[in-house]
Design an enzyme around this catalytic site. Sequence first.
Site, PDB file in Angstrom:
ATOM      1  N   SER A 127       3.250  -0.131  -6.787  1.00  0.00           N
ATOM      2  CA  SER A 127       2.817  -1.174  -7.732  1.00  0.00           C
ATOM      3  C   SER A 127       3.300  -2.568  -7.368  1.00  0.00           C
ATOM      4  CB  SER A 127       3.250  -0.824  -9.159  1.00  0.00           C
ATOM      5  OG  SER A 127       2.614   0.347  -9.577  1.00  0.00           O
ATOM      6  N   GLY A 128       3.075  -2.949  -6.133  1.00  0.00           N
ATOM      7  CA  GLY A 128       3.467  -4.275  -5.680  1.00  0.00           C
ATOM      8  C   GLY A 128       2.675  -5.393  -6.320  1.00  0.00           C
ATOM      9  N   SER A 129       1.362  -5.199  -6.488  1.00  0.00           N
ATOM     10  CA  SER A 129       0.528  -6.250  -7.082  1.00  0.00           C
ATOM     11  C   SER A 129       0.906  -6.493  -8.536  1.00  0.00           C
ATOM     12  CB  SER A 129      -0.959  -5.867  -7.001  1.00  0.00           C
ATOM     13  OG  SER A 129      -1.395  -5.819  -5.669  1.00  0.00           O
ATOM     14  N   ALA A 147       3.644  -5.917 -10.004  1.00  0.00           N
ATOM     15  CA  ALA A 147       4.987  -6.504 -10.145  1.00  0.00           C
ATOM     16  C   ALA A 147       4.915  -8.028 -10.090  1.00  0.00           C
ATOM     17  CB  ALA A 147       5.908  -5.981  -9.045  1.00  0.00           C
ATOM     18  N   ASP A 170       1.690   1.895 -14.737  1.00  0.00           N
ATOM     19  CA  ASP A 170       2.531   1.064 -13.879  1.00  0.00           C
ATOM     20  C   ASP A 170       3.004  -0.182 -14.612  1.00  0.00           C
ATOM     21  OD1 ASP A 170       1.434   2.941 -12.261  1.00  0.00           O
ATOM     22  OD2 ASP A 170       0.465   1.563 -10.877  1.00  0.00           O
ATOM     23  N   GLN A 219       0.803  -1.222   0.000  1.00  0.00           N
ATOM     24  CA  GLN A 219       0.000   0.000   0.000  1.00  0.00           C
ATOM     25  C   GLN A 219       0.840   1.279   0.000  1.00  0.00           C
ATOM     26  OE1 GLN A 219      -3.063  -0.150   3.012  1.00  0.00           O
ATOM     27  NE2 GLN A 219      -3.935  -2.041   2.219  1.00  0.00           N
ATOM     28  N   THR A 220       1.946   1.238  -0.711  1.00  0.00           N
ATOM     29  CA  THR A 220       2.798   2.422  -0.796  1.00  0.00           C
ATOM     30  C   THR A 220       2.734   3.075  -2.176  1.00  0.00           C
ATOM     31  OG1 THR A 220       4.632   0.922  -1.288  1.00  0.00           O
ATOM     32  CG2 THR A 220       4.475   1.746   0.976  1.00  0.00           C
TER      33      THR A 220
END
Length: 358
Positions: free
Chosen positions: A124-126, A128, A171, A120-121
């Site tokens: 774009s963790g998801s 990736a 992203d 949640q920063t």
Amino acid sequence: MTTQKMDTIEHKAYARIGFLGNPSDVYYGRTISFTLGNFWASVKLVPSKDLVIVPHPTNDLVQFQSLSNLVDRLESDGYYGGVRLLVAICKIFHNYCKENNINLHEGNFTLSYDTNIPRQTGLSGSSAIVCAALSCLLDFYKVRHLIKVEVRPQLILNAEKELGIVAGLQDRVAQVYGGLVYMDFSKKHMEELGYGIYEPMDIGLLPPLYLIYAENPSDSGKVHSTVRQRWLNGDEFIKSSMEEVANIALVGKTVLVEKDYDKLFHLMNGNFDLRRKMFGDDALGALNIEMVEVARRYGAASKFTGSGGAVVVYCPGGQSQARLLEDACTSAGFTFQPVKVMPSLLNEIDNGTMSSKA
């Protein structure tokens, strides 16, 4: 080396920073983004008898100490985890290949993942995780040459849309291409091609940058909602403001080529100021705004990397200014670190699939 080791396919996809022009990517705008080497997700594919998606030991918890522990975990982290992302991209990839007469062999595999991208920063963790998984599938089925680089970000976005994730193409373009990329999402391109015009740029054009992020920021997926509806309703203020944001990326492209960092300073700040006017402080959140303002109090330029949760910073005063800002961030409970920009990871096969070379 064992046969299994030789058959193992592993890919990384890096976090990304929306540098200029965001969030105009979902409004037929323009953006400049780059991949952030500080954080990444990795996906491993191993051939196997059955098709298996392996839960992550900490991100896909299915075992809890108690019912209250389960509820506490959901309230802090939500219904998150990477298994759903891996399942979704498998479905989207399969359907795309079927619709485009791309034959896939019958072999099965086991997919597992890991990630160190803070949740949640707005980094774009998801996507990736999905991007790295798609790369593994392209290699396992030996179809990398058949699926254009320009199309891959849409496949990643479609997988996330399956799960109700609100996002734009920016992203995913940054993560597929890697490095520094200028993107034009004009309606004409999107309707004619199904994707934008993506131009890789030299990462050496960027000045030293820094990242500020918080450990427990607000969810970055909620801030588009009211602005999106107002834009669809033809709200003149939102439409003209979003065009200004898109123009920041267009001007920024020239500014970076000329290394006019004084002008870049004003573009970064102007980008955030326009976002703030459109979305309002309640939508952006006090914590997110404070990350921007702590940098500005020390004379740095700052803006969101995405929709909130992290901030990208340019310190015109150099390292001495950055050290003062780092102390201020530590006191405020924020993490501060130099940005490491990752170069493009595209190979010759990928480059050969592109419809147009930048």
